[in-house]
Enzyme design. Structure first.
Site, PDB file in Angstrom:
ATOM      1  CG  HIS A  41      -0.494   0.539   2.500  1.00 54.63           C
ATOM      2  ND1 HIS A  41      -0.095  -0.544   3.481  1.00 54.63           N
ATOM      3  CD2 HIS A  41      -0.106   1.563   3.149  1.00 54.63           C
ATOM      4  CE1 HIS A  41       0.408  -0.064   4.624  1.00 54.63           C
ATOM      5  NE2 HIS A  41       0.351   1.237   4.258  1.00 54.63           N
TER       6      HIS A  41
ATOM      7  CG  ASP B  46       0.168  -4.216   2.886  1.00 57.70           C
ATOM      8  OD1 ASP B  46       0.512  -3.657   1.883  1.00 57.70           O
ATOM      9  OD2 ASP B  46      -0.235  -3.598   3.948  1.00 57.70           O
TER      10      ASP B  46
ATOM     11  CB  SER C 146       2.168   1.829   6.298  1.00 59.63           C
ATOM     12  OG  SER C 146       1.282   1.842   6.958  1.00 59.63           O
TER      13      SER C 146
END
Length: 280
Positions: free
Chosen positions: A75, A128, A227
């Site tokens: 992402h 992911d 992230s």
């Protein structure tokens, strides 16, 4: 340690329809400590520029695998309805804004040198994970060193293990940080993680996949801007077992377990693209 969600991340909505699995959370170190020089040499910062972002990049983290390869979250390199233009990779840094800091390196990466897992699903957050091939070798040394992929017992027997999560994202004061932060955490069983999420959801359902890995977030947790960053075993081996993926709320205030991509589930995929890492 994440940056403001509305500027630095694609907006991710919780799926609240009772007929659906609540499969997502907010993509994301709260209550962390400032890292020391050379303490976390495998950590990199990523500033990703997308077609609709103008001069305001999205902040993520990443992990050095070799002098030419970086591991991060899918992402971080993909947003709906727009294209990734470039990524600035900062390695060897403690203060990511100080280009005169010893060990500081910056490399420009084009979209063609990024690899997002082909089965990445924004709704379930499955797969992911992503790779970045650097245009030239990093200068490895005390400030920049590769992490190891999990092997043997480090592939599966992780419940109860102590690990380190790190990044430059949002702090407990809900502000970004220029200084790399880290947090000591404990890995918990996926079944416990799923039970805690579903108890909070009160009727909705969150599915914790086998390719996920969860931490006990009571003492602190990753946040916006973290992230893609590493979860590394706190045993001196610099083994990267997780990639920061998503958490429950966008302000990182509810201390439900944060969710990482389990690196061991993707060892084959990583080596399919990088070759044997010792040769990369």
């Amino acid at each position: 340690m994440r940056q403001p969600f509305y500027t630095l991340y694609p907006l991710v909505l919780l799926l609240l329809c009772p007929c659906l699995i609540l499969s997502q959370g907010h993509l994301r170190i709260i209550n962390g400590s400032a890292a020391r020089p050379k303490q976390l040499p495998y950590q990199v910062a990523l500033h990703a520029y997308f077609g609709n972002s103008g001069d305001e990049p999205s902040l993520c983290g990443g992990t050095i695998l070799t002098k030419r390869w970086i591991l991060t979250a899918a992402h971080c390199l993909q947003e709906p309805d727009t294209n990734l233009l470039k990524v600035i990779v900062t390695a060897g840094a403690l203060n990511k804004t100080r280009k005169d800091e010893p060990g500081h390196m910056e490399l420009l990466v084009r979209r063609k040198d990024t690899i997002v897992h082909p089965l990445y699903d924004r709704h379930t957050v499955a797969n992911d994970i992503a790779l970045i091939r650097l245009p030239k070798d990093l200068k490895l040394g005390a400030y920049a060193q590769p992490a190891r992929l999990p092997r043997g017992k480090n592939k599966f027997n992780l419940n109860g293990r102590s690990a380190i999560s790190s990044g430059w994202g949002l702090t407990a004061k809900q502000r970004p940080t220029d200084i790399l932060q880290y947090l000591n955490v404990k890995i918990i069983p996926n079944k416990l993680c799923e039970r805690l999420w579903n108890k909070q959801l009160n009727g909705e359902r969150k599915l914790i996949l086998d390719s996920f890995l969860c931490i006990d977030s009571k003492g602190g947790l990753p946040c916006r801007g973290d992230s893609g960053g590493p979860l590394v075993l706190n045993d001196g081996t610099q083994t990267v077992v997780g990639v920061v993926s998503h958490g429950y709320d966008d302000k990182c205030q509810l201390r439900l377990p944060d969710i990482f991509t389990r690196v061991a589930s993707f060892n084959d995929w990583i080596e399919q693209h990088t070759g044997r890492l010792s040769k990369a």
